[in-house]
Design a protein around this motif. Sequence first.
Motif, PDB file in Angstrom:
ATOM      1  N   ASP A 143       7.513   2.390   3.635  1.00 54.73           N
ATOM      2  CA  ASP A 143       7.185   1.379   2.286  1.00 54.73           C
ATOM      3  C   ASP A 143       6.901   0.039   3.010  1.00 54.73           C
ATOM      4  N   ASP A 144       7.828  -0.414   3.855  1.00 52.23           N
ATOM      5  CA  ASP A 144       7.674  -1.661   4.433  1.00 52.23           C
ATOM      6  C   ASP A 144       7.855  -1.695   5.967  1.00 52.23           C
ATOM      7  N   GLN A 188       2.207   2.187   7.305  1.00 53.44           N
ATOM      8  CA  GLN A 188       2.366   1.707   5.792  1.00 53.44           C
ATOM      9  C   GLN A 188       1.343   1.946   5.401  1.00 53.44           C
ATOM     10  N   LYS A 209       1.853   2.785  -2.623  1.00 51.56           N
ATOM     11  CA  LYS A 209       3.353   3.316  -2.448  1.00 51.56           C
ATOM     12  C   LYS A 209       3.611   5.007  -2.493  1.00 51.56           C
ATOM     13  N   GLN A 210       4.526   5.297  -1.611  1.00 56.32           N
ATOM     14  CA  GLN A 210       4.864   6.776  -1.538  1.00 56.32           C
ATOM     15  C   GLN A 210       5.747   7.047  -2.807  1.00 56.32           C
TER      16      GLN A 210
END
Length: 166
Positions: A37-38, A86, A90-91
Amino acid sequence: METQDKEEAFNSRMMRLVEKCHRENRLIMNHVCIRVDDIDRTEKVLTESFGIGAEGFVRVQGSLFKGEAAVSGTWVNDEFYLELMQPLEKQTLGYDTGCGAPIGHLSEVGFLTPNMDAELERLSKLGWQITDKLSSDHSTEVKMDMNPSIGFPIELMEIKIAKNEN
């Protein structure tokens, strides 16, 4: 300058592995890519916690596959690197790990191939299907999966070796 030096060192290792792939005329598993995510935070945490990436992560410049916002990699040893990706979106939680937050997901397991066409023909007979493709003058990268998916997507990479003009 430091970024360029890291990129040159990364590419030099890659080309040694590409040469081995061609010399031995076989597939070589060379990386695993994890969706995170980051990417900035993940690079920092991996380096601080486990020493992974102590030499630095190298960000991919140029074209990315669809759905990718950023990609970076760091060598684990002379023949294998960890890649982080990334995604643009968003996952969501893939399965319940007990932590209640999105987890890193496998993006692909990567293989170098000395002959993309022959490998695609061989793998297609085994049920693998192309899901995405990137090409340039010096390389071809193909993402593949089974239908239905077995949860083990792969990426094949054929990187051309420059011919000596001597």
